[in-house]
Design a protein around this motif. Sequence first.
Motif, mmCIF file in Angstrom:
data_model
loop_
_atom_site.group_PDB
_atom_site.id
_atom_site.type_symbol
_atom_site.label_atom_id
_atom_site.label_comp_id
_atom_site.label_asym_id
_atom_site.label_seq_id
_atom_site.Cartn_x
_atom_site.Cartn_y
_atom_site.Cartn_z
ATOM 1 N N ILE A 107 0.852 -1.191 0.000
ATOM 2 C CA ILE A 107 0.000 0.000 0.000
ATOM 3 C C ILE A 107 0.884 1.235 0.000
ATOM 4 C CG2 ILE A 107 -1.826 1.280 1.175
ATOM 5 C CD1 ILE A 107 -2.801 -1.176 2.463
ATOM 6 N N GLY A 134 -1.643 -4.759 -8.314
ATOM 7 C CA GLY A 134 -2.880 -4.961 -7.569
ATOM 8 C C GLY A 134 -2.892 -4.285 -6.216
ATOM 9 N N GLY A 135 -1.757 -3.702 -5.819
ATOM 10 C CA GLY A 135 -1.677 -3.028 -4.533
ATOM 11 C C GLY A 135 -2.436 -1.710 -4.535
ATOM 12 N N ARG A 136 -2.761 -1.246 -3.336
ATOM 13 C CA ARG A 136 -3.534 -0.022 -3.192
ATOM 14 C C ARG A 136 -2.642 1.216 -3.291
ATOM 15 N NH1 ARG A 136 -8.497 -0.246 -0.372
ATOM 16 N NH2 ARG A 136 -9.777 -1.788 -1.429
ATOM 17 N N GLU A 194 -9.726 0.829 -10.914
ATOM 18 C CA GLU A 194 -10.745 0.685 -9.857
ATOM 19 C C GLU A 194 -10.772 1.917 -8.937
ATOM 20 O OE1 GLU A 194 -10.476 -3.076 -7.781
ATOM 21 O OE2 GLU A 194 -9.605 -4.035 -9.552
ATOM 22 N N ARG A 264 -8.920 6.380 -3.888
ATOM 23 C CA ARG A 264 -8.130 5.150 -3.869
ATOM 24 C C ARG A 264 -8.240 4.453 -5.211
ATOM 25 N NH1 ARG A 264 -12.133 1.972 0.384
ATOM 26 N NH2 ARG A 264 -13.833 1.523 -1.094
ATOM 27 N N ARG A 266 -6.024 1.009 -7.680
ATOM 28 C CA ARG A 266 -5.085 -0.121 -7.645
ATOM 29 C C ARG A 266 -4.026 0.049 -8.724
ATOM 30 N NH1 ARG A 266 -6.300 -3.956 -4.088
ATOM 31 N NH2 ARG A 266 -8.467 -4.145 -3.354
#
Length: 269
Positions: A107, A134-136, A194, A264, A266
């Motif tokens: 993250i 795929g991390g935030r 996303e 937020r 990804r």
Amino acid sequence: MARASQHDAWQAGDNYDRYMGRWSRQVAPRFLDWLHPARGLDWVDVGCGTGALSAAIVAGYDPKSLIGLDPSEGFLEKARLNVPDPRVEFRVGDAQMLAMPSQAADIVVSGLMLNFVPRREEALREMARVARPGGRVAFYVWDYPSGGVEFMRAFWTIAVDLDPAAQDLTENRRFPFCTRDNLAHLARQSGLAEVEDEEIEIATRFENFDDFWRPFTLGTGPAPAYCANLPADRRRKLREKLKANLPYADDGSIPFKARAWAVRGRAVE
């Protein structure tokens, strides 16, 4: 150097905490509640300042590691005192060119910083680069354009009334992009997937006028730097007019609210 840049003065960690840090510490846990991360992850906090967001991560989410980056050594010194945890390391760093390997963190976050970065899209691309696939990647900033930080708006309304040239220093004039739609669009333009956004509102209550006024005299931040650099007679007039015009509660406190926009997304490969 532009006049606005001269008045930013982000160096003294103690003074920042008296001005904005106490409110930063309120909004950070709300942001993390919304982000709802797992425990035991590797974090990077970009523009960590005096450690408000880092402290909330350590307190609530048991990080495996956390690296906080900020260009101000004065802020980092305060952050090290505020977050004395062996899993946490604070380093000098530039958001637009992170001195970190790619795919280093689960993250990557940033709190109340992005509006001060000249190349914001570049900074978000760097945050995405440092995140694992795929991390935030997530951030939040104050809602300056709509006067979302009410005590700042109250200060500048009176300051501009006394000195129309001060209008160019106001956050709503300098950071017009800090709207919900613009920030979400910026995240998408920077390659995040996303993308979602959220409103976060907190109470910013001052015990009395001195509690309100004192941070504006300390010089850290645009409004305090403006105030601290005024000649004594003009500063006195500003103080008197503010004292006469603020919205007091029956107990003498001064109740305001502050709103931030959180975004937020990804990272993608």
